[in-house]
Scaffold this motif. Sequence first.
Motif, PDB file in Angstrom:
ATOM      1  N   ASN A   1       0.833  -1.217   0.000  1.00 16.35           N
ATOM      2  CA  ASN A   1       0.000   0.000   0.000  1.00 16.35           C
ATOM      3  C   ASN A   1       0.860   1.257   0.000  1.00 16.35           C
ATOM      4  O   ASN A   1       0.667   2.170  -0.815  1.00 16.35           O
ATOM      5  N   GLY A   2       1.807   1.302   0.924  1.00 21.59           N
ATOM      6  CA  GLY A   2       2.654   2.488   1.064  1.00 21.59           C
ATOM      7  C   GLY A   2       3.489   2.769  -0.162  1.00 21.59           C
ATOM      8  O   GLY A   2       3.622   3.929  -0.594  1.00 21.59           O
ATOM      9  N   LEU A   3       4.068   1.728  -0.748  1.00 18.03           N
ATOM     10  CA  LEU A   3       4.928   1.912  -1.918  1.00 18.03           C
ATOM     11  C   LEU A   3       4.137   2.401  -3.129  1.00 18.03           C
ATOM     12  O   LEU A   3       4.596   3.280  -3.879  1.00 18.03           O
ATOM     13  N   ILE A   4       2.958   1.830  -3.346  1.00 14.78           N
ATOM     14  CA  ILE A   4       2.154   2.257  -4.489  1.00 14.78           C
ATOM     15  C   ILE A   4       1.694   3.709  -4.321  1.00 14.78           C
ATOM     16  O   ILE A   4       1.719   4.510  -5.265  1.00 14.78           O
ATOM     17  N   ILE A   5       1.311   4.054  -3.082  1.00 16.09           N
ATOM     18  CA  ILE A   5       0.857   5.419  -2.813  1.00 16.09           C
ATOM     19  C   ILE A   5       1.976   6.428  -3.052  1.00 16.09           C
ATOM     20  O   ILE A   5       1.762   7.480  -3.671  1.00 16.09           O
ATOM     21  N   THR A   6       3.173   6.109  -2.584  1.00 18.62           N
ATOM     22  CA  THR A   6       4.269   7.081  -2.653  1.00 18.62           C
ATOM     23  C   THR A   6       5.023   7.056  -3.976  1.00 18.62           C
ATOM     24  O   THR A   6       5.475   8.100  -4.450  1.00 18.62           O
ATOM     25  N   LYS A   7       5.155   5.883  -4.563  1.00 16.19           N
ATOM     26  CA  LYS A   7       5.951   5.790  -5.789  1.00 16.19           C
ATOM     27  C   LYS A   7       5.135   6.037  -7.052  1.00 16.19           C
ATOM     28  O   LYS A   7       5.616   6.643  -8.012  1.00 16.19           O
ATOM     29  N   LEU A   8       3.880   5.557  -7.068  1.00 16.55           N
ATOM     30  CA  LEU A   8       3.047   5.743  -8.246  1.00 16.55           C
ATOM     31  C   LEU A   8       2.123   6.952  -8.115  1.00 16.55           C
ATOM     32  O   LEU A   8       1.406   7.295  -9.059  1.00 16.55           O
ATOM     33  N   ARG A   9       2.139   7.576  -6.920  1.00 14.87           N
ATOM     34  CA  ARG A   9       1.341   8.783  -6.679  1.00 14.87           C
ATOM     35  C   ARG A   9      -0.150   8.560  -6.939  1.00 14.87           C
ATOM     36  O   ARG A   9      -0.832   9.377  -7.546  1.00 14.87           O
ATOM     37  N   ILE A  10      -0.641   7.414  -6.475  1.00 18.69           N
ATOM     38  CA  ILE A  10      -2.070   7.114  -6.559  1.00 18.69           C
ATOM     39  C   ILE A  10      -2.687   7.401  -5.190  1.00 18.69           C
ATOM     40  O   ILE A  10      -2.088   7.112  -4.155  1.00 18.69           O
ATOM     41  N   THR A  11      -3.878   7.936  -5.178  1.00 22.21           N
ATOM     42  CA  THR A  11      -4.491   8.328  -3.911  1.00 22.21           C
ATOM     43  C   THR A  11      -4.705   7.115  -3.003  1.00 22.21           C
ATOM     44  O   THR A  11      -5.034   6.018  -3.486  1.00 22.21           O
ATOM     45  N   PRO A  12      -4.524   7.294  -1.696  1.00 21.96           N
ATOM     46  CA  PRO A  12      -4.692   6.186  -0.744  1.00 21.96           C
ATOM     47  C   PRO A  12      -6.049   5.510  -0.849  1.00 21.96           C
ATOM     48  O   PRO A  12      -6.149   4.289  -0.663  1.00 21.96           O
ATOM     49  N   PHE A  13      -7.100   6.276  -1.122  1.00 19.09           N
ATOM     50  CA  PHE A  13      -8.445   5.692  -1.216  1.00 19.09           C
ATOM     51  C   PHE A  13      -8.477   4.585  -2.272  1.00 19.09           C
ATOM     52  O   PHE A  13      -8.975   3.483  -2.027  1.00 19.09           O
ATOM     53  N   ILE A  14      -7.942   4.873  -3.454  1.00 14.05           N
ATOM     54  CA  ILE A  14      -7.971   3.906  -4.556  1.00 14.05           C
ATOM     55  C   ILE A  14      -7.038   2.734  -4.278  1.00 14.05           C
ATOM     56  O   ILE A  14      -7.397   1.569  -4.496  1.00 14.05           O
ATOM     57  N   VAL A  15      -5.839   3.028  -3.775  1.00 11.11           N
ATOM     58  CA  VAL A  15      -4.849   1.964  -3.520  1.00 11.11           C
ATOM     59  C   VAL A  15      -5.367   0.979  -2.487  1.00 11.11           C
ATOM     60  O   VAL A  15      -5.320  -0.244  -2.683  1.00 11.11           O
ATOM     61  N   THR A  16      -5.862   1.490  -1.378  1.00  6.50           N
ATOM     62  CA  THR A  16      -6.309   0.590  -0.305  1.00  6.50           C
ATOM     63  C   THR A  16      -7.621  -0.106  -0.660  1.00  6.50           C
ATOM     64  O   THR A  16      -7.876  -1.211  -0.200  1.00  6.50           O
TER      65      THR A  16
END
Length: 357
Positions: free
Chosen positions: A147-162
């Motif tokens: 979750n953390g890596l996708i949010i920070t590296k791909l700059r996708i919003t936490p709502f969508i990632v989680t």
Amino acid sequence: MGRKQPVETTMMTTLDDAELDRTRRPRTPLQGFGAFLGKGDGDVARVLVLLLIVVVIGLVAPNFISKASWMALSQTATVVALLAIGQTFVIITGGIDLSVGAVMACSAVIGAVVMRELAAGGADPSIAILVGLVTSLGIGSLAGLINGLIITKLRITPFIVTLGMLSVATGSMNLISGGAEIVGLPPQLGSIGNTPLGGWFTVPVLVTILVAVVAGVALSQTRFGLRTFAVGSNQGAARRVGIGVDWHIVRVYVFAGFLAAVAGFLLTSRFVSASTMAGTGMELSSIAAAVIGGASLMGGRGSILGTMVGALIMAALQIGLIIAGVASFWQTIAIGIITVAAVYGDQIRIKYSGERS
């Protein structure tokens, strides 16, 4: 002729004078009461709400004020509290974790499968339980890391990632378990989740209290906690002062996943089984507990003490409504109403206490 003061200086002076004048003005009784309720960032008000709920339910259903009720309430609050503690850190950073319920159930199911297979193969029960615990914690932490890596590296919003992780975790545990409840676990596991210690507490409750104390100290007294607030208040400013924002966000999500796994293992030890349905709706419960506890979904605000009170309020409602014979559907309605009322009540408290929102 003297130099004209800069506009910024004039404005700041005016604001400072206005603030000084405001603080010098005597408080009205309503403001004084609001200030009292606002002590501890509103924790006094939340504790009073909790006591009011207990008293009202106790009057409707006298059996609620009993040792058996306390045991049920504390056990129920344990799972919500552990998820909500991790959720609080995430929310303070300005994020959200919709996957904690599914990660809890997924880590519990996979850990239970490992314990079952080891026990069936003749392994020592203690070894099987220990390996199952490590497996669960590893799965939860891995989910948080992703979750953390996708949010920070791909700059996708936490709502969508989680939200995506919720689906991945749900599908994975159903593939592994075949959608069935995992049973056949070592009987010794039940002694962890159900044996009273001192007559009033169980291991899960004591573990939750310990986690809450450590998390509370970490959030309010350590550099990690200060950076968590800084990231949630203003990421740009946090970067400019040298905080590794991305790495910090990753660690916060790993922590949330780790606590979800702890909650899953303790829930498994309570029932000596693992259900794929165990995490259904728990992400909303964890968010509600954190928000009731004073965490701001805009980031930069929250406390572990408030979150624990929020978790107890939700558990008291759940157990109290069951004891009072109220249909379970009303629990969801009550939680929704309480969550909205808590946010609105906090705004009213800030208004009448004279604080700045």
